[in-house]
Design a protein around this motif. Structure first.
Motif, PDB file in Angstrom:
ATOM      1  N   THR A 119       0.832  -1.207   0.000  1.00  0.00           N
ATOM      2  CA  THR A 119       0.000   0.000   0.000  1.00  0.00           C
ATOM      3  C   THR A 119       0.864   1.254   0.000  1.00  0.00           C
ATOM      4  O   THR A 119       0.639   2.187  -0.793  1.00  0.00           O
ATOM      5  CB  THR A 119      -0.926   0.013   1.240  1.00  0.00           C
TER       6      THR A 119
ATOM      7  N   SER B  18       2.698   1.767  -3.337  1.00  0.00           N
ATOM      8  CA  SER B  18       1.788   2.229  -4.392  1.00  0.00           C
ATOM      9  C   SER B  18       1.519   3.727  -4.268  1.00  0.00           C
ATOM     10  O   SER B  18       1.562   4.471  -5.262  1.00  0.00           O
ATOM     11  CB  SER B  18       0.475   1.441  -4.319  1.00  0.00           C
TER      12      SER B  18
ATOM     13  N   ALA C  93      -3.361   0.216  -4.109  1.00  0.00           N
ATOM     14  CA  ALA C  93      -3.500   0.538  -2.681  1.00  0.00           C
ATOM     15  C   ALA C  93      -4.864   0.110  -2.154  1.00  0.00           C
ATOM     16  O   ALA C  93      -4.973  -0.495  -1.076  1.00  0.00           O
ATOM     17  CB  ALA C  93      -3.278   2.027  -2.458  1.00  0.00           C
TER      18      ALA C  93
END
Length: 465
Positions: A386, A389, A419
């Motif tokens: 996450t 990204s 994400a």
């Protein structure tokens, strides 16, 4: 670069990433490194559990969902790897993009992923190896067959300890030697996977695919969160950045090709597996071998078991490799003890750090039951994906003219989808996993404020020295 002496978000410039490691790896080495990490525990163990408990025959959709999310994340990793060709993976990328505090959190998170995943994989390797010994009529003393458990009479899982130390020895001999051994083992396990596909396809009964979604789409999503462990590994390729001859070109090739190959194989194997055996019978530790035993192909099942041991060995090798390079990067930046970044003049590897981390992994693998580590490793990896990204979006805005060997298409759409997909899978995991993860991060913050922040090379006091 450093706005205030007390800043928690001081960033490390890309040109500051210096290396003493040898650049000896090419695209084939990286691809086999990625396949070595990805195909192992996931395909030989988690497929059965995920099918029986969560997705049923819809497991193929679970692998596709997890694979698509990983593909988006892999594109983001590829851009970072070609732009910041330094060891440390997500930790290094976030240090350049978000600053030191976020980099520390990511680094501490990845220590959890690589370290505890290595211990879990070593335990899985031990289970397969002991099963193989039993098939030959050989048995270890009960006290040496499992983690400490007085009720079962086990004290230490000695084979888990031994394989961890063997891998450590291989890693300290040099990265080229390690990747050669990895390449041989990858070839063996791919042959074994193809044997299963070639034999198993003739025993598929389409009736076993009905109902296709016995647990609905929620089961598919939960299955994707579970089998996500099967994809962990392509990010470990990026930790090799400082040992790659042409990182801007070769790293994206290694990351994307290894992920594509493994996704295709996962989909095919899951279809055949659930086609041979009714999904509710697959909650076993060796589902691929079990499927062949189910159709009385015991001889080939033994070969599959041997291939599984080989496959899991490569996963352990790459996970431990990633752990040592992460510790090397954090130590080099001053956030951890300098012992982890001391490079051996003979092998060109961080030998002392490798042995320290390997002994700790061996102790965890040998003494502690690691039943929940797959989910704990998953949440750590999803968290890292996450941040990476989102980092692509920020880096494009803050340094738009930066030289990039690879560029993610459709920014910011693909990084946002990556994400969101990772966060979605994180929320499919159990509450206990979240609690444990939060506690781990809290411990990491204590370590940072007591040691890392003071000793950081970006601390003005350290710069003045």
């Amino acid at each position: 670069m450093i706005r205030k002496s007390s800043s928690l978000f001081r960033r490390k410039a890309i040109e500051q990433h210096e290396s003493n490691l040898k650049r000896v790896l090419g695209p084939l080495d990286l691809t086999t490194l990625g396949v070595g990490a990805i195909i192992g525990t996931g395909i030989f163990v988690l497929t059965g559990v995920a099918a029986a408990k969560y997705a049923g025959p819809g497991l193929v959709l679970s692998f596709l969902l997890a694979g698509i999310i990983c593909a988006f994340a892999a594109l983001c990793y590829s851009e970072f790897a070609s732009t910041v060709p330094a060891s440390g993976s997500a930790y290094t990328y976030s240090y350049t993009t978000f600053g030191e505090l976020i980099a520390w959190i990511l680094g501490w998170d990845l220590i959890l992923e690589y370290g505890f995943a290595s211990a879990a994989v070593a335990s899985g390797w031990s289970g397969y190896f002991q099963s193989l010994l039993s098939g030959m009529g050989l048995h270890l003393p009960q006290a040496l067959t499992g983690a400490f458990n007085p009720e079962k009479g086990t004290v230490i899982d000695i084979t888990a300890v031994v394989i961890t130390l063997i891998i450590a020895t291989l890693l300290t001999r040099g990265v080229k030697e390690a990747t050669r051994a990895n390449g041989v083992m990858v070839a063996i396990k791919l042959i074994v996977v193809f044997i299963f596909i070639g034999v198993g396809i003739f025993y598929v009964k389409p009736d076993n695919w009905e109902p296709f979604l016995p647990f609905g789409f929620n089961g598919v999503a939960a299955g994707a969160a579970t089998v996500f462990f099967a994809y962990i590994g392509f990010d470990a390729v990026s930790t090799a950045a400082e040992e790659v001859k042409r990182p801007q070109r070769d790293l994206p090739i290694g990351i994307i090709v290894s992920l594509a190959v493994c996704t295709v194989l996962y989909v095919i194997v899951s279809l055949i597996l659930t086609g041979i055996v009714p999904y509710h019978m697959l909650n076993v530790s060796d589902p691929v071998a079990f499927a062949l035993e189910f159709v009385n192909m015991n001889g080939i099942a033994w070969i599959i078991s041997l291939g599984a041991i080989t496959g899991i060995t490569t996963v352990l090798l790459v996970m431990m490799y990633g752990q040592t390079r992460l510790l090397y990067s954090m130590s080099r930046d001053g956030l951890l003890s300098p012992v982890f970044s001391k490079v051996s003049g003979k092998s060109g590897t961080p030998a002392i750090g490798t042995w320290i981390s390997s002994v700790i992994i061996a102790l965890f693998a040998g003494l502690i039951p690691l039943d929940h580590l797959a989910e704990l490793t998953n949440i750590g990896t999803l968290f890292a994906f996450t941040i990476v990204s989102l980092g692509i979006i920020m880096l494009r805005r803050t340094q738009p003219d930066l030289k990039r060997g690879f560029r993610v298409p459709l920014v910011p759409l693909i990084p946002i989808l990556s994400a969101l997909g990772c966060v979605y899978l994180m929320f499919q995991l159990k509450a206990l996993t979240w609690y444990t993860f939060i506690i781990w991060l809290a411990i990491g913050l204590v370590v940072y404020f007591l040691y890392g922040r003071k000793h950081s090379l970006l601390n003005p006091e350290q710069i003045q020295k």
